[in-house]
Design a protein around this motif. Structure first.
Motif, PDB file in Angstrom:
ATOM      1  N   LEU A 209       1.966   3.151   1.564  1.00 36.38           N
ATOM      2  CA  LEU A 209       1.708   2.601   0.096  1.00 36.38           C
ATOM      3  C   LEU A 209       0.754   3.126  -0.554  1.00 36.38           C
ATOM      4  CD1 LEU A 209       2.521  -1.151   0.810  1.00 36.38           C
ATOM      5  CD2 LEU A 209       3.807   0.566  -0.019  1.00 36.38           C
ATOM      6  N   PHE A 210      -0.460   3.284  -0.081  1.00 35.59           N
ATOM      7  CA  PHE A 210      -1.420   4.167  -0.643  1.00 35.59           C
ATOM      8  C   PHE A 210      -1.166   5.327  -1.189  1.00 35.59           C
ATOM      9  CE2 PHE A 210      -4.775   7.535  -0.213  1.00 35.59           C
ATOM     10  CZ  PHE A 210      -5.901   6.928  -1.173  1.00 35.59           C
ATOM     11  N   VAL A 211      -0.404   6.368  -0.443  1.00 38.33           N
ATOM     12  CA  VAL A 211       0.114   7.397  -1.143  1.00 38.33           C
ATOM     13  C   VAL A 211       0.897   7.215  -1.940  1.00 38.33           C
ATOM     14  CG1 VAL A 211       1.541   9.608  -0.335  1.00 38.33           C
ATOM     15  CG2 VAL A 211      -0.301   8.663   1.355  1.00 38.33           C
ATOM     16  N   ALA A 212       1.929   6.289  -1.708  1.00 36.86           N
ATOM     17  CA  ALA A 212       3.000   6.032  -2.970  1.00 36.86           C
ATOM     18  C   ALA A 212       2.108   5.665  -4.133  1.00 36.86           C
ATOM     19  CB  ALA A 212       3.948   4.856  -2.520  1.00 36.86           C
ATOM     20  N   GLY A 213       1.218   4.851  -4.118  1.00 32.64           N
ATOM     21  CA  GLY A 213       0.341   4.600  -5.268  1.00 32.64           C
ATOM     22  C   GLY A 213      -0.313   5.712  -6.009  1.00 32.64           C
ATOM     23  N   GLN A 214      -0.765   6.554  -4.880  1.00 30.68           N
ATOM     24  CA  GLN A 214      -1.337   7.858  -5.814  1.00 30.68           C
ATOM     25  C   GLN A 214      -0.286   8.723  -6.476  1.00 30.68           C
ATOM     26  OE1 GLN A 214      -4.521   9.437  -4.940  1.00 30.68           O
ATOM     27  NE2 GLN A 214      -5.026   7.286  -4.692  1.00 30.68           N
ATOM     28  N   PHE A 215       0.831   8.905  -5.907  1.00 29.18           N
ATOM     29  CA  PHE A 215       1.928   9.583  -6.447  1.00 29.18           C
ATOM     30  C   PHE A 215       2.208   8.965  -7.681  1.00 29.18           C
ATOM     31  CE2 PHE A 215       3.517  11.502  -2.227  1.00 29.18           C
ATOM     32  CZ  PHE A 215       2.305  12.391  -2.152  1.00 29.18           C
ATOM     33  N   ALA A 216       2.465   7.522  -7.751  1.00 32.00           N
ATOM     34  CA  ALA A 216       3.041   6.882  -9.019  1.00 32.00           C
ATOM     35  C   ALA A 216       1.797   7.075 -10.170  1.00 32.00           C
ATOM     36  CB  ALA A 216       3.153   5.658  -8.962  1.00 32.00           C
ATOM     37  N   SER A 217       0.683   7.111  -9.629  1.00 35.49           N
ATOM     38  CA  SER A 217      -0.423   7.225 -10.686  1.00 35.49           C
ATOM     39  C   SER A 217      -0.527   8.633 -11.360  1.00 35.49           C
ATOM     40  CB  SER A 217      -1.747   6.937 -10.118  1.00 35.49           C
ATOM     41  OG  SER A 217      -2.701   7.250 -10.903  1.00 35.49           O
ATOM     42  N   ALA A 218      -0.015   9.701 -10.455  1.00 35.65           N
ATOM     43  CA  ALA A 218       0.200  10.976 -10.839  1.00 35.65           C
ATOM     44  C   ALA A 218       1.305  11.175 -11.928  1.00 35.65           C
ATOM     45  CB  ALA A 218       0.323  11.916 -10.025  1.00 35.65           C
ATOM     46  N   MET A 219       1.857  10.438 -12.022  1.00 38.75           N
ATOM     47  CA  MET A 219       3.197  10.303 -13.071  1.00 38.75           C
ATOM     48  C   MET A 219       3.019   9.044 -14.034  1.00 38.75           C
ATOM     49  SD  MET A 219       6.557  10.875 -10.683  1.00 38.75           S
ATOM     50  CE  MET A 219       6.287   9.639  -9.581  1.00 38.75           C
TER      51      MET A 219
END
Lengths: 247, 124
Positions: A209-219
């Protein structure tokens, strides 16, 4: 050298603050589980006499699928650590097609665990503004997470246009034991902002979920979660494309 | 005729649980698994196991919640428990002794025979 929240930064071979250390510990812990399973299976294949061929094949398949899962995690970690240095092309994408791709990619793992993953029907076509690879990886993380916490009912990928019509929500619904309220509150307050091991959902919620949050934030998007009596939905909210409405 | 020991495994990774069942089966020990604490309570109610093998971090209520529940029933409190966890190095002995935990196995370093030995130590 410290970047955005909790990203892993190592300079001259040294970690630079406590959150980096916490991230590293969580990453190590979450990689430990699949590696421990692979080792146990390999040891049994080495030492157990008289295992039927079908059982050996099944164990080898489990080793392959578990290795692939661990590799997905390491790939995401590497990509996450490089987010700040990269430019990600955002384009209008068909969210349903992305969901289909993710369901297709996870299908062998689900099948091997006697589970099903499917994409919910959607009446009208919509487009989301996203980077294909990052969005795919977010949903793969959610799908992997859901696999561990769903009992029997099929996990469902779902696309929704939110009320304001400029946001698209792509979610993964799982069916399993409810997360206790206090732990859920902790998850909500930390979702996507720090590596954590959520003890009620130990296998992949924290790091994935942390990684998913990072990826979402980048978009320019965000991730979130909804708690149900019989499971949870993890979702990503992203900007809707107006391209279809212009046609 | 001696009774075949019956072990209940509480483990949310079903492939690892299958692996434990396979390992114990080789030693003539019958085992079944459930994926979370709630299912474990149901299973124990239906059939009393001779020993429990429990993963520490479970989906839903964790192992300590399960152990608390077991301790609160006189007939269940005596079931010997083995904790099988990837966090063995973070568990203090004094925190678990009161729960009937007889041994802690580290998933990362144990070999299949360790599980058999641990079960035999408490049952035989």
């Amino acid at each position: 050298m410290k970047g955005s929240r909790g990203q892993l930064h190592i300079k001259d071979g040294l970690l630079h603050d406590a959150s980096d250390l916490s991230f590293l510990l969580t990453a190590a812990h979450e990689l430990k589980s699949p590696l421990a399973l692979i080792r146990q299976l390999a040891l049994s294949l080495e030492t157990m006499q008289g295992l039927p061929a079908s059982e050996q094949e099944r164990m080898l398949r489990q080793i392959t699928l578990t290795s692939e899962r661990a590799l997905r995690l390491t790939t995401d970690l590497m990509r996450s650590s490089r987010l700040e240095d990269s430019l990600f092309e955002l384009e209008p994408l068909n969210p349903r097609q992305i969901c289909e791709d993710v369901a297709h990619e996870l299908a062998p793992l689900y099948k091997a665990k006697n589970r099903e993953i499917r994409v919910a029907a959607r009446p009208r076509p919509i487009l989301v503004v996203a980077n294909r690879e990052l969005l795919r990886r977010i949903l793969l993380n959610f799908g992997d997470n859901a696999l561990h916490y769903t009992d029997q009912a099929p996990v469902e990928l779902k696309v929704q246009m939110l009320g304001a019509k400029n946001t698209i929500r792509m979610g993964v619904r799982d069916f399993g034991p409810a997360v206790p309220a206090d732990l859920w509150q902790r998850l909500q307050s930390n979702l996507g902002t720090g590596a954590q091991t959520l003890h009620a959902r130990p296998q992949s919620s924290g790091l994935g979920l942390f990684v998913a949050g990072q990826f979402a934030s980048a978009m320019s998007g965000r991730i979130g979660a909804t708690r149900h009596r019989d499971g949870a939905t993890f979702y990503v909210d992203l900007m809707a494309s107006s391209q279809l409405s212009l046609l | 005729m001696t009774k075949t020991p019956y072990v209940l495994i509480v483990e949310d990774d079903e492939w690892l649980a299958e692996q434990y069942i396979r390992t114990l089966g080789e030693a003539g020990i019958r085992a079944e698994f459930v994926p979370h604490a709630l299912a474990a309570i149901d299973s124990v109610d239906a059939k009393l196991p001779d020993a429990l093998v429990i993963d520490l971090l479970l989906a839903g209520p964790n192992a300590f919640a399960l152990l608390h529940e077991l301790r609160s029933h006189a007939d269940l409190a005596a079931i010997p428990v083995i904790l099988c966890t990837a966090s063995a190095d973070q568990i203090a002995k004094e925190d678990i002794e009161a729960y009937g935990v007889k041994q802690v196995l580290d998933k990362a370093s144990m070999v299949p025979q360790d599980l058999i030995a641990a079960i035999k130590r408490i049952l035989l």
